[in-house]
Design a protein around this motif. Sequence first.
Motif, short mmCIF file in Angstrom:
data_model
loop_
_atom_site.label_atom_id
_atom_site.label_comp_id
_atom_site.label_asym_id
_atom_site.label_seq_id
_atom_site.Cartn_x
_atom_site.Cartn_y
_atom_site.Cartn_z
N MET A 309 0.81 -1.22 0.00
CA MET A 309 0.00 0.00 0.00
C MET A 309 0.84 1.27 0.00
O MET A 309 0.31 2.38 0.03
CB MET A 309 -0.94 0.01 1.21
CG MET A 309 -1.96 -1.12 1.22
SD MET A 309 -3.20 -0.90 2.52
CE MET A 309 -2.18 -0.92 3.99
N PHE A 310 2.16 1.14 -0.02
CA PHE A 310 3.02 2.32 -0.02
C PHE A 310 2.72 3.21 -1.22
O PHE A 310 2.41 2.73 -2.30
CB PHE A 310 4.49 1.90 -0.08
CG PHE A 310 5.11 1.61 1.26
CD1 PHE A 310 4.46 1.89 2.44
CD2 PHE A 310 6.38 1.05 1.34
CE1 PHE A 310 5.03 1.63 3.67
CE2 PHE A 310 6.97 0.78 2.56
CZ PHE A 310 6.30 1.08 3.73
N ASP A 311 2.83 4.50 -1.02
CA ASP A 311 2.75 5.48 -2.10
C ASP A 311 4.15 5.59 -2.70
O ASP A 311 5.06 6.10 -2.06
CB ASP A 311 2.27 6.83 -1.54
CG ASP A 311 2.06 7.87 -2.63
OD1 ASP A 311 2.93 7.99 -3.51
OD2 ASP A 311 1.05 8.58 -2.59
N ALA A 312 4.31 5.11 -3.93
CA ALA A 312 5.64 5.04 -4.54
C ALA A 312 6.29 6.41 -4.65
O ALA A 312 7.51 6.54 -4.46
CB ALA A 312 5.55 4.39 -5.92
N ALA A 317 10.63 10.00 -2.69
CA ALA A 317 11.06 11.23 -2.04
C ALA A 317 11.92 10.93 -0.82
O ALA A 317 12.93 11.60 -0.57
CB ALA A 317 9.84 12.07 -1.66
N PHE A 318 11.52 9.92 -0.04
CA PHE A 318 12.35 9.49 1.09
C PHE A 318 13.71 9.01 0.59
O PHE A 318 14.75 9.33 1.14
CB PHE A 318 11.67 8.37 1.87
CG PHE A 318 10.81 8.85 3.00
CD1 PHE A 318 11.37 9.25 4.20
CD2 PHE A 318 9.43 8.88 2.88
CE1 PHE A 318 10.58 9.70 5.25
CE2 PHE A 318 8.63 9.33 3.92
CZ PHE A 318 9.20 9.74 5.11
N ASN A 319 13.67 8.22 -0.49
CA ASN A 319 14.90 7.63 -1.00
C ASN A 319 15.85 8.70 -1.55
O ASN A 319 17.07 8.52 -1.51
CB ASN A 319 14.58 6.60 -2.08
CG ASN A 319 15.73 5.65 -2.35
OD1 ASN A 319 16.42 5.22 -1.42
ND2 ASN A 319 15.98 5.33 -3.60
N GLU A 359 9.28 -0.56 -7.39
CA GLU A 359 8.75 0.68 -7.95
C GLU A 359 9.13 1.88 -7.08
O GLU A 359 9.43 2.97 -7.59
CB GLU A 359 7.23 0.58 -8.06
CG GLU A 359 6.56 1.84 -8.58
CD GLU A 359 5.04 1.79 -8.47
OE1 GLU A 359 4.38 2.78 -8.86
OE2 GLU A 359 4.50 0.76 -7.98
N SER A 360 9.13 1.67 -5.78
CA SER A 360 9.36 2.76 -4.84
C SER A 360 10.83 3.10 -4.66
O SER A 360 11.19 4.25 -4.38
CB SER A 360 8.76 2.40 -3.47
OG SER A 360 7.38 2.12 -3.57
N PHE A 361 11.68 2.09 -4.79
CA PHE A 361 13.12 2.28 -4.60
C PHE A 361 13.86 1.70 -5.80
O PHE A 361 14.47 0.62 -5.71
CB PHE A 361 13.59 1.59 -3.31
CG PHE A 361 12.84 2.03 -2.08
CD1 PHE A 361 13.28 3.11 -1.33
CD2 PHE A 361 11.69 1.37 -1.66
CE1 PHE A 361 12.59 3.52 -0.20
CE2 PHE A 361 11.00 1.76 -0.53
CZ PHE A 361 11.45 2.86 0.20
N PRO A 362 13.79 2.37 -6.94
CA PRO A 362 14.36 1.81 -8.19
C PRO A 362 15.84 1.46 -8.07
O PRO A 362 16.64 2.24 -7.56
CB PRO A 362 14.15 2.96 -9.20
CG PRO A 362 13.04 3.78 -8.63
CD PRO A 362 13.20 3.70 -7.15
N GLY A 363 16.16 0.25 -8.53
CA GLY A 363 17.55 -0.18 -8.58
C GLY A 363 18.13 -0.68 -7.27
O GLY A 363 19.30 -1.08 -7.22
N VAL A 364 17.35 -0.67 -6.19
CA VAL A 364 17.85 -1.09 -4.89
C VAL A 364 17.77 -2.61 -4.75
O VAL A 364 16.76 -3.22 -5.11
CB VAL A 364 17.06 -0.41 -3.76
CG1 VAL A 364 17.51 -0.90 -2.39
CG2 VAL A 364 17.21 1.11 -3.85
N SER A 365 18.82 -3.23 -4.24
CA SER A 365 18.82 -4.68 -4.02
C SER A 365 17.80 -5.06 -2.95
O SER A 365 17.57 -4.29 -2.00
CB SER A 365 20.20 -5.16 -3.59
OG SER A 365 21.16 -4.93 -4.59
N ILE A 366 17.21 -6.25 -3.08
CA ILE A 366 16.20 -6.72 -2.13
C ILE A 366 16.60 -8.09 -1.60
O ILE A 366 17.04 -8.96 -2.37
CB ILE A 366 14.81 -6.80 -2.79
CG1 ILE A 366 14.39 -5.41 -3.29
CG2 ILE A 366 13.77 -7.36 -1.82
CD1 ILE A 366 13.13 -5.41 -4.12
N LEU A 367 16.45 -8.28 -0.31
CA LEU A 367 16.78 -9.55 0.35
C LEU A 367 15.55 -10.04 1.10
O LEU A 367 14.98 -9.31 1.91
CB LEU A 367 17.95 -9.38 1.31
CG LEU A 367 18.35 -10.61 2.11
CD1 LEU A 367 19.05 -11.63 1.21
CD2 LEU A 367 19.26 -10.24 3.29
#
Length: 493
Positions: A309-312, A317-319, A359-367
Amino acid sequence: MNTKSYFFQSFAIVALAFVAFIGFKQILPDKIFSDSKVDSKNVLIDSLLLESVAKDSLSLKSDSIEESERKLGQEKIVYDASEGIEFPSETFDNYKGYQYLISFYEKLYQLEQNPQSKVRIAYYGDSMTDGDLIVQDVRTNYQDRFGGNGVGFVPITSESAASRGSVKSTYSKNWKTQSYLNVKRPTSPFGVNGHVFFANDKSNTTWVQYEAGLPKHTKTLDNPTLFYGRSSKKGNVNFIIGKDTLRRTLAPSNLVNSLKVTSGSIKGFKANFIHADSIPIYGFNFDNGSGVHVDNFSQRGNSGLPISMFDASVMKAFNNSLKYDLIILHYGTNVLNYGTKNYFWYEKGMTKTVNKIKESFPGVSILIVSTADKSTKYDLEMKTDSAVVPLMKAQKRYALETESGFVNLYTLMGGDGSMVKWVDEAPAKANKDYTHFNQRGAKAIGNLLYNQLNKGYEQYKVLREKRESGVTTRTSKKPKTDSVSVKIDSVNE
């Protein structure tokens, strides 16, 4: 009707009744319901989880998950090179997905070359990470090796504030809190930690106070910075540091705004919010500007599904300010108690969650961190709950599907029956609920997580050196691309 079918339908009726109640509540007069009733501390399971289980239980679909798992077990995962680096192939059973952490590992490598640079990790979790358990040990390991001081992003209020040792916080009781655990349409968008806070008491001062924690890298509050959202009205905040009072204006013109309290390191401060009732407040960040910083975004009762439900645009903007390099999703504790071993519904929902993160944090690695072992009583004996392995496999499938790294916490802590050992051994490393770790166990888990991530990093450095020296292993015929793809080859080929 067999017992299993009866259970599913009975549970579905209860879950749907709950969902219907929540729906009707939205249109009934507000005064019928006390605001305290929806406080997050009283919610055990997020509403999205209840809805997903209800839909799955009613459908009673027969999915060919076991067949797909057998097929996966007979195939190997072969990676295409990314930036000239290609990790060795894996099987589904031993899948770790280091290939998908390359951008994170490269940032660590650059930090080693330049200690003034910065790496940031967001660690989302449930009650397993409550009170900064596990996360504070991951943070300490990284800061011991790569440098960095500061506890990271801290919310305004927290269920675990009183028990958290890495930062001490107290706050007035008149904050209005909205959490993504139980509110679908917040007054203002949720912050990066899944909450939004309002100082909406015009008669009494709304305040929060922070003091530095005890661990060696969090003994000061470094560069304290307030984050707040957009509003049509300005507000004020007074920062009390020792005997000094700094009066500041809140200018909420952007989706996400920041205000530095002071530069450098302090031991503590108090923030009094004045005429700021319409401004969404998110929390404070504490870091010294270099090294590794790890934010703990834990929430009891969370399944991970509410992240969808995050607003991308708000997250972006946070990122732009915080600049994340790795996002960890550590869930599962609240998904084990529904009498089902078919987690296709959860796999589908968490795939949506991971895609929202991308979508919210483009290019960020996910674990993805899987469920730990959990024990349940069978014939008067505590054994691994029958739902643990099916859930762990579902988590591994959506990690592979979404091209995310994966930590199999169940096997990492010892596999079948390990929770019983962690509870019964002396000194104990887990609580008598046979689900949660105590501080000793949380530290052990934090070390295990760091060690697996670090093994991938050390392997990355070797592969990187080979690339720089012109030595290659199996190379992909595809042109280099910023995206990483995976193809499945049969072992028998």
